[in-house]
Design a protein around this motif. Structure first.
Motif, PDB file in Angstrom:
ATOM      1  N   TRP A 105       0.777  -1.186  -0.136  1.00 33.57           N
ATOM      2  CA  TRP A 105       0.104  -0.119  -0.360  1.00 33.57           C
ATOM      3  C   TRP A 105       1.241   1.105  -0.130  1.00 33.57           C
ATOM      4  CZ3 TRP A 105      -0.050   4.144   3.756  1.00 33.57           C
ATOM      5  CH2 TRP A 105       0.822   3.518   4.634  1.00 33.57           C
ATOM      6  N   GLU A 106       2.168   1.449   0.469  1.00 35.35           N
ATOM      7  CA  GLU A 106       3.202   2.311   1.092  1.00 35.35           C
ATOM      8  C   GLU A 106       3.625   2.496  -0.486  1.00 35.35           C
ATOM      9  OE1 GLU A 106       5.007   4.832   4.442  1.00 35.35           O
ATOM     10  OE2 GLU A 106       5.145   2.345   4.281  1.00 35.35           O
ATOM     11  N   THR A 107       4.442   2.030  -0.463  1.00 33.84           N
ATOM     12  CA  THR A 107       5.155   2.237  -2.135  1.00 33.84           C
ATOM     13  C   THR A 107       4.168   2.523  -3.631  1.00 33.84           C
ATOM     14  OG1 THR A 107       5.115  -0.452  -2.697  1.00 33.84           O
ATOM     15  CG2 THR A 107       6.859   0.211  -1.510  1.00 33.84           C
ATOM     16  N   GLY A 108       3.085   1.660  -3.676  1.00 31.95           N
ATOM     17  CA  GLY A 108       2.675   1.891  -5.314  1.00 31.95           C
ATOM     18  C   GLY A 108       1.337   3.554  -4.975  1.00 31.95           C
ATOM     19  N   SER A 109       1.088   3.458  -3.436  1.00 30.20           N
ATOM     20  CA  SER A 109       0.230   4.589  -3.763  1.00 30.20           C
ATOM     21  C   SER A 109       0.275   6.035  -4.096  1.00 30.20           C
ATOM     22  CB  SER A 109      -0.159   4.889  -2.161  1.00 30.20           C
ATOM     23  OG  SER A 109       1.580   5.249  -1.046  1.00 30.20           O
ATOM     24  N   HIS A 110       1.351   6.614  -3.798  1.00 33.05           N
ATOM     25  CA  HIS A 110       1.713   7.895  -4.690  1.00 33.05           C
ATOM     26  C   HIS A 110       2.343   7.838  -6.033  1.00 33.05           C
ATOM     27  CE1 HIS A 110       0.599   8.754  -0.327  1.00 33.05           C
ATOM     28  NE2 HIS A 110       2.047   8.762  -0.359  1.00 33.05           N
ATOM     29  N   GLU A 111       2.148   6.629  -6.757  1.00 29.35           N
ATOM     30  CA  GLU A 111       2.655   6.929  -7.949  1.00 29.35           C
ATOM     31  C   GLU A 111       1.684   7.436  -9.223  1.00 29.35           C
ATOM     32  OE1 GLU A 111       4.350   3.059  -8.422  1.00 29.35           O
ATOM     33  OE2 GLU A 111       5.662   3.413  -7.235  1.00 29.35           O
ATOM     34  N   SER A 112       0.201   6.735  -8.790  1.00 28.82           N
ATOM     35  CA  SER A 112      -1.283   6.443  -9.569  1.00 28.82           C
ATOM     36  C   SER A 112      -1.987   6.885  -8.997  1.00 28.82           C
ATOM     37  CB  SER A 112      -1.129   6.011 -11.144  1.00 28.82           C
ATOM     38  OG  SER A 112      -0.949   4.388 -10.690  1.00 28.82           O
ATOM     39  N   PRO A 113      -2.304   7.994  -8.553  1.00 28.19           N
ATOM     40  CA  PRO A 113      -3.275   8.082  -7.173  1.00 28.19           C
ATOM     41  C   PRO A 113      -4.504   7.455  -7.651  1.00 28.19           C
ATOM     42  CG  PRO A 113      -2.116  10.342  -7.858  1.00 28.19           C
ATOM     43  CD  PRO A 113      -1.785   9.511  -8.047  1.00 28.19           C
ATOM     44  N   ASP A 114      -5.186   7.934  -8.614  1.00 25.97           N
ATOM     45  CA  ASP A 114      -6.272   6.965  -9.333  1.00 25.97           C
ATOM     46  C   ASP A 114      -6.080   5.990  -9.018  1.00 25.97           C
ATOM     47  OD1 ASP A 114      -7.058   9.806  -9.287  1.00 25.97           O
ATOM     48  OD2 ASP A 114      -6.523   9.668 -11.686  1.00 25.97           O
ATOM     49  N   ASP A 115      -5.328   5.216  -9.104  1.00 18.67           N
ATOM     50  CA  ASP A 115      -5.847   3.252  -8.835  1.00 18.67           C
ATOM     51  C   ASP A 115      -6.683   2.904  -8.097  1.00 18.67           C
ATOM     52  OD1 ASP A 115      -4.792   3.252 -11.551  1.00 18.67           O
ATOM     53  OD2 ASP A 115      -2.886   2.180 -11.201  1.00 18.67           O
ATOM     54  N   SER A 116      -5.488   3.205  -7.036  1.00 23.60           N
ATOM     55  CA  SER A 116      -5.987   3.078  -5.819  1.00 23.60           C
ATOM     56  C   SER A 116      -7.836   3.226  -4.716  1.00 23.60           C
ATOM     57  CB  SER A 116      -5.034   3.889  -4.611  1.00 23.60           C
ATOM     58  OG  SER A 116      -5.874   5.015  -3.963  1.00 23.60           O
ATOM     59  N   VAL A 117      -8.380   4.859  -5.513  1.00 20.66           N
ATOM     60  CA  VAL A 117      -9.548   5.367  -5.280  1.00 20.66           C
ATOM     61  C   VAL A 117     -10.404   3.722  -6.465  1.00 20.66           C
ATOM     62  CG1 VAL A 117     -11.792   7.064  -5.656  1.00 20.66           C
ATOM     63  CG2 VAL A 117      -8.791   7.213  -5.032  1.00 20.66           C
ATOM     64  N   HIS A 118     -10.005   3.978  -7.844  1.00 12.31           N
ATOM     65  CA  HIS A 118     -11.023   2.715  -8.548  1.00 12.31           C
ATOM     66  C   HIS A 118     -10.854   1.265  -8.617  1.00 12.31           C
ATOM     67  CE1 HIS A 118     -12.189   6.307 -10.244  1.00 12.31           C
ATOM     68  NE2 HIS A 118     -11.286   6.428 -10.697  1.00 12.31           N
ATOM     69  N   ASN A 119      -9.529   0.752  -8.088  1.00 17.53           N
ATOM     70  CA  ASN A 119      -9.918  -0.477  -7.634  1.00 17.53           C
ATOM     71  C   ASN A 119      -9.308  -1.077  -6.178  1.00 17.53           C
ATOM     72  OD1 ASN A 119      -9.889  -1.183 -10.210  1.00 17.53           O
ATOM     73  ND2 ASN A 119      -8.652  -0.011 -10.778  1.00 17.53           N
ATOM     74  N   PRO A 120     -10.037  -0.375  -5.099  1.00 23.79           N
ATOM     75  CA  PRO A 120      -8.831  -0.509  -4.174  1.00 23.79           C
ATOM     76  C   PRO A 120      -8.218  -1.961  -3.386  1.00 23.79           C
ATOM     77  CG  PRO A 120     -11.450   0.186  -3.846  1.00 23.79           C
ATOM     78  CD  PRO A 120     -11.124  -0.013  -5.254  1.00 23.79           C
ATOM     79  N   GLN A 121      -8.080  -2.108  -2.683  1.00 22.16           N
ATOM     80  CA  GLN A 121      -6.780  -2.848  -1.976  1.00 22.16           C
ATOM     81  C   GLN A 121      -8.191  -3.226  -0.560  1.00 22.16           C
ATOM     82  OE1 GLN A 121      -3.006  -2.098  -2.709  1.00 22.16           O
ATOM     83  NE2 GLN A 121      -3.194  -4.838  -3.002  1.00 22.16           N
ATOM     84  N   SER A 122      -8.349  -4.301  -0.423  1.00 23.94           N
ATOM     85  CA  SER A 122      -9.038  -4.838   0.954  1.00 23.94           C
ATOM     86  C   SER A 122      -7.929  -4.278   2.449  1.00 23.94           C
ATOM     87  CB  SER A 122      -9.680  -5.718   0.746  1.00 23.94           C
ATOM     88  OG  SER A 122     -11.020  -5.782   0.220  1.00 23.94           O
ATOM     89  N   LEU A 123      -7.836  -4.383   3.328  1.00 24.56           N
ATOM     90  CA  LEU A 123      -7.398  -4.936   4.803  1.00 24.56           C
ATOM     91  C   LEU A 123      -7.692  -7.065   4.563  1.00 24.56           C
ATOM     92  CD1 LEU A 123      -9.217  -2.756   7.132  1.00 24.56           C
ATOM     93  CD2 LEU A 123      -6.919  -2.240   5.805  1.00 24.56           C
ATOM     94  N   GLU A 124      -6.389  -7.161   4.833  1.00 23.93           N
ATOM     95  CA  GLU A 124      -6.069  -8.061   5.506  1.00 23.93           C
ATOM     96  C   GLU A 124      -7.111  -8.221   7.073  1.00 23.93           C
ATOM     97  OE1 GLU A 124      -2.957 -11.663   6.553  1.00 23.93           O
ATOM     98  OE2 GLU A 124      -1.995  -9.549   5.369  1.00 23.93           O
ATOM     99  N   LEU A 125      -7.846  -9.739   7.835  1.00 19.76           N
ATOM    100  CA  LEU A 125      -8.258  -9.872   8.721  1.00 19.76           C
ATOM    101  C   LEU A 125      -6.713 -10.634   9.841  1.00 19.76           C
ATOM    102  CD1 LEU A 125     -10.572  -9.418  10.991  1.00 19.76           C
ATOM    103  CD2 LEU A 125     -11.014 -12.041  10.024  1.00 19.76           C
ATOM    104  N   LEU A 126      -6.882 -10.191  10.573  1.00 19.85           N
ATOM    105  CA  LEU A 126      -5.934 -10.816  10.797  1.00 19.85           C
ATOM    106  C   LEU A 126      -6.168 -12.028  12.144  1.00 19.85           C
ATOM    107  CD1 LEU A 126      -2.730  -8.575  11.932  1.00 19.85           C
ATOM    108  CD2 LEU A 126      -3.116  -9.908  10.021  1.00 19.85           C
ATOM    109  N   CYS A 127      -7.466 -11.071  13.143  1.00 19.41           N
ATOM    110  CA  CYS A 127      -7.626 -11.856  14.534  1.00 19.41           C
ATOM    111  C   CYS A 127      -9.315 -10.732  14.338  1.00 19.41           C
ATOM    112  CB  CYS A 127      -7.228 -12.548  15.371  1.00 19.41           C
ATOM    113  SG  CYS A 127      -6.702 -10.521  16.455  1.00 19.41           S
ATOM    114  N   HIS A 128      -9.938 -11.522  15.252  1.00 18.34           N
ATOM    115  CA  HIS A 128     -11.389 -10.790  15.968  1.00 18.34           C
ATOM    116  C   HIS A 128     -11.068 -10.358  17.851  1.00 18.34           C
ATOM    117  CE1 HIS A 128     -14.345 -10.936  12.565  1.00 18.34           C
ATOM    118  NE2 HIS A 128     -13.688 -12.356  12.228  1.00 18.34           N
TER     119      HIS A 128
END
Length: 386
Positions: A105-128
């Motif tokens: 998320w950190e490395t790819g985020s600022h190269e093409s900011p529009d991508d993260s808005v149109h194809n957002p990634q999901s958070l990974e659930l670690l535990c409840h």
């Protein structure tokens, strides 16, 4: 003064959960969680570029439900907790979970900011962080100075201390405390104290504020009617171990010395509606932010009860020995005052947070999804520093 102008960012959804990223001390970064009933909810990672006065954002999906509270690990930038609503058997329950951000998320985020808005990634659930007997989690608190292995959840009338194991993919309850009393008692908020080797917790329920010893899980003090109505939030002075601030639906902000809980040390009545959030500045504890559903954010300079009443850090002992030794300096203590009232919001301001990376910068969030980043006025900053 151009430099003090606010920077405004609008989310398309309603939001009330805001936090600074505690483990990030270089970049100015805040996380916002949305509350949408119709769409997948999101975590917006807001990076503020101080030099150019612009905001970069990354959006991650939080498909579990509407976010009510958000917290970040003090040790790992990629790990966070959320409290969220979900519907099960046609009733709404508040749950809590630990999540990890996707690795890139950190490395790819600022190269093409529009991508993260149109194809957002999901958070990974670690535990409840739910165990079946305690539903309705109000908030999750990370151990302030910790290695990111201990969190506290406040659920109904229980405070649960969790140990996170195996890179946070497993959580076990190590101890619990229970609110005793008449009626259906439940916690509304809490703060884990950074003092006393992180062995104390302060909680709010109804109009009361309580202190707990986490080693024995017993109550150590109680301020019965701290506010005339519900206590919404509290914070602990980072530099003075016995001092805390609280705010609530009686429109007041109160400051307490927990060694004498009969009377507040100071009371502020500058807001005209419920006060949702109170925050001490991490470095300069005279600076206090309060946010209210009167749509305003207020920055107060509470010098008289800070660790710097004479412009230098003093401890409680030095103060209690009498002020005689300071008179030689002929230094008048500064007066408590409202520094600024910020009116960039048009809706209830539910949260305000100081940046973890820059002590002079803070963010506020109103329910309509407007995030505003502001700075402490330069004149006051220099007066504190010089």
């Amino acid at each position: 003064m151009e430099d003090d102008a606010p920077v405004i960012y609008g989310l398309e959804f309603q939001a009330r959960a805001l936090t600074a990223q505690t483990a990030e001390t270089d970049a100015i970064r805040f996380l916002v969680g949305t509350q949408s009933l119709k769409f997948d909810n999101q975590i917006h990672i807001i990076d503020f570029d101080d030099e150019n006065n612009i905001i970069n954002k990354t959006v991650l999906l939080h498909q579990a439900g509407e976010i009510w509270h958000i917290g970040t690990s003090p040790a790992d930038k990629a790990v966070l907790t959320t409290c969220f609503n979900k519907t099960s058997d046609s009733r709404v329950v508040s749950c809590a979970a630990v999540w990890r951000m996707p690795s890139d998320w950190e490395t790819g985020s600022h190269e093409s900011p529009d991508d993260s808005v149109h194809n957002p990634q999901s958070l990974e659930l670690l535990c409840h962080l739910d165990d079946r007997t305690h539903s309705n989690t109000a908030c999750v608190l990370w151990e302030p100075m910790g290695d990111g292995k201990r969190v506290m959840s406040l659920a109904d009338n229980h405070a649960l201390l969790w140990d996170l194991q195996e890179s946070s993919t497993q959580a076990t309850v190590s101890s619990t405390a229970t609110l005793e009393g008449k009626g259906q008692l439940k916690f509304t908020s809490g703060k884990w104290s950074p003092h006393h080797n992180c062995s104390q917790l302060t909680t709010a329920n109804d109009t009361a504020i309580r202190g707990w010893d986490l080693r024995t899980m017993t109550q150590i003090y109680c301020i019965e009617n701290a506010h005339g109505q519900l206590v919404r939030d509290l914070d602990i002075n980072p530099n003075r171990q016995y001092y805390l601030a609280s705010c609530g639906d009686d429109c007041k902000v109160k400051f307490w010395d927990v060694r004498n809980v009969q009377e507040p040390v100071k009371t502020l009545e500058d807001h005209s509606h419920w006060v949702w959030s109170v925050r001490y500045n991490h470095s300069h504890d005279q600076l206090v932010l309060t946010a209210s559903s009167d749509s305003r954010l207020i920055l107060s300079n509470m010098v008289s009860i800070s660790s710097e009443p004479f412009g230098h850090l003093v401890d409680d002992e030095e103060l209690s020995e009498g002020e005689d030794n300071h008179q030689e300096d002929n230094k008048e203590p500064l007066k408590d005052s409202v520094v600024s009232t910020y009116e960039e919001h048009e809706d209830s301001v539910y949260a305000a947070e100081w940046s973890s990376a820059d002590p002079w910068l803070f963010a506020s969030l109103s329910y309509d999804g407007r995030l505003v980043i502001n700075r402490v006025p330069r004149a006051l900053k220099y007066r504190i520093l010089l």
